[in-house]
Scaffold this active site. Structure first.
Site, short mmCIF file in Angstrom:
data_model
loop_
_atom_site.label_atom_id
_atom_site.label_comp_id
_atom_site.label_asym_id
_atom_site.label_seq_id
_atom_site.Cartn_x
_atom_site.Cartn_y
_atom_site.Cartn_z
N ARG A 73 -26.63 -27.23 -35.25
CA ARG A 73 -27.08 -27.01 -33.87
C ARG A 73 -25.99 -26.47 -32.96
NH1 ARG A 73 -30.18 -30.32 -36.23
NH2 ARG A 73 -28.23 -31.13 -37.01
N THR A 74 -24.84 -27.09 -32.98
CA THR A 74 -23.80 -26.67 -32.03
C THR A 74 -23.35 -25.26 -32.36
OG1 THR A 74 -23.16 -28.98 -31.88
CG2 THR A 74 -21.65 -27.38 -30.94
N LYS A 103 -3.83 -21.74 -47.07
CA LYS A 103 -2.49 -21.41 -47.58
C LYS A 103 -1.41 -22.24 -46.89
CE LYS A 103 -3.91 -16.55 -47.85
NZ LYS A 103 -3.66 -15.28 -47.18
N ARG A 124 -14.65 -26.85 -33.19
CA ARG A 124 -15.06 -28.16 -33.70
C ARG A 124 -14.04 -28.59 -34.74
NH1 ARG A 124 -20.78 -30.52 -35.53
NH2 ARG A 124 -20.89 -30.54 -33.28
N HIS A 153 -17.78 -34.89 -27.15
CA HIS A 153 -18.62 -33.73 -27.45
C HIS A 153 -19.24 -33.28 -26.12
CE1 HIS A 153 -21.11 -30.97 -29.49
NE2 HIS A 153 -21.63 -31.73 -30.42
C1 NCD Z 1 -23.65 -34.48 -33.24
C2 NCD Z 1 -22.18 -34.33 -33.53
O1 NCD Z 1 -21.77 -33.41 -34.24
O2 NCD Z 1 -21.44 -35.14 -33.00
N1 NCD Z 1 -24.39 -33.37 -33.69
C3 NCD Z 1 -24.55 -32.35 -32.82
O3 NCD Z 1 -23.60 -31.71 -32.41
N2 NCD Z 1 -25.79 -32.14 -32.37
C4 NCD Z 1 -24.23 -35.74 -33.70
C5 NCD Z 1 -24.04 -36.13 -35.12
O4 NCD Z 1 -23.48 -35.41 -35.93
O5 NCD Z 1 -24.49 -37.23 -35.45
#
Ligand code: NCD
Length: 330
Positions: A73-74, A103, A124, A153
């Protein structure tokens, strides 16, 4: 890369009405006014996306999506957001397997290279504090935290709060139930920070004892004014919640499979029966997804379940808004 401790990192800059060029690593940077700005722009973005309007807001700009940890999703919604705004993406998923990181390149070097190619970096990473560290390494372009370990997040919280705001017309005087892995869920950590900016919010946090909020988080959130009530049993769920926010147990943060299984076996699942017993008619059920034995699919048909409806779509609109603001195009 060595393990990072976020308290050793210098504080990030508050937004204070001016998003342009700022790193976005924590909800702590936002004021109520800043959130209102994001939500106002989000409304415009929703119109653009829903009508498939050709858009030039990010024309000529390139956004790096650097994802060291899996994401559907993100990653997808950031890519969609950039492209709906007429910008382009440089996408790198799992750089530890496919890039010079394998590397032995340092994290800082990787960030500075991507910085040289792009106008903003969305990051991320599995380490708490990685976004702050990247923000320090990237001196010319803004870094947006798309989830750093079990820390924060912030863009998930923007979409979660926009979803609440659209539904209730306010972000104060709300009673919520946050369930699952309060210790490790970065979405819960950022959401509680966001809701603590508004008056008179009461949040019940339902988790097995070993997955309750860290005592540091508990104390610092209480100090900000959000009323936190920790509960551990289904029978203690209040019947007057405006929303439920369900999360999965964060398997990847556990030291062993046994520990994870033990925690998972103590989780309360959001099922039709649970909603029937404890949920108001006009509440909403949210989940950042993925759901993994956290929300029973039988609940999906219930109109109150918004995770595959408005909540998921709002992820694109709010990220469009944030990108346009941070890149100084709105
Ligand atoms: C969340 C995350 O990555 O923290 N997912 C997301 O970004 N929608 C929640 C999760 O992974 O449980």
């Amino acid at each position: 890369m060595h393990q990072m401790t976020s308290h050793l990192q210098p504080e990030v800059e508050i937004i204070n009405g001016d998003f342009k060029g700022k790193d976005i690593v924590s909800l702590d940077q936002f004021s109520v006014e800043d959130l209102t700005t994001v939500f106002n722009v989000t409304r415009q973005m929703k119109r653009i996306a829903e009508n498939n309007e050709p858009c030039h807001i990010l024309e000529g700009l390139l956004v790096g999506l650097l994802f060291f940890e899996p994401s559907s999703r993100t990653f997808g919604s950031f890519a969609a957001a950039v492209k709906r705004l007429g910008g382009q993406t440089l996408e790198m998923q799992n750089p530890e397997a496919v890039s010079s990181v394998s590397k032995g390149e340092t994290f800082e070097d990787t960030i500075q290279v991507i910085e040289a190619y792009t106008n903003a970096i969305v990051l991320r990473h599995r380490f708490a504090g990685a976004a702050r560290q990247a923000a320090q390494a990237a001196t010319c372009v803004p870094v947006i935290n798309a989830g750093d370990g079990n820390n924060e997040h912030p863009t998930q919280t923007l979409l979660d709060m926009y979803t609440l705001y659209e539904r209730f017309g306010r972000l104060d005087n709300l009673t919520g139930l946050l369930a699952g892995d309060a210790l490790n869920s970065r979405t819960i950590h950022s959401l509680l920070r966001g809701l603590s900016l508004y008056k008179n919010n009461t949040m019940y946090v339902l988790s097995p004892r070993q997955l309750r909020l860290s005592r540091d988080d508990y104390v610092s959130l209480q100090d900000r004014g959000v009323r936190l009530i920790e509960i551990h049993r289904e029978q203690d769920i209040p019947r007057d919640c405006d929303f439920w926010y369900w999360t999965r147990v964060q398997k990847e943060r556990f030291a062993s499979a046994e520990e994870y299984q033990r925690a998972q076996s103590e989780i309360v699942v959001a099922s039709p029966a649970l909603l029937k017993t404890y949920a108001k008619k006009d509440m909403i059920l949210m989940d950042p997804l993925p759901r993994v034995e956290s929300v029973d699919p039988a609940v999906d048909a219930d109109e109150r379940a918004v995770y595959l409806r408005s909540q998921i779509r709002n992820g694109v609109y709010t990220r469009m808004a944030l990108l346009a603001l941070v890149l100084g195009r709105i």
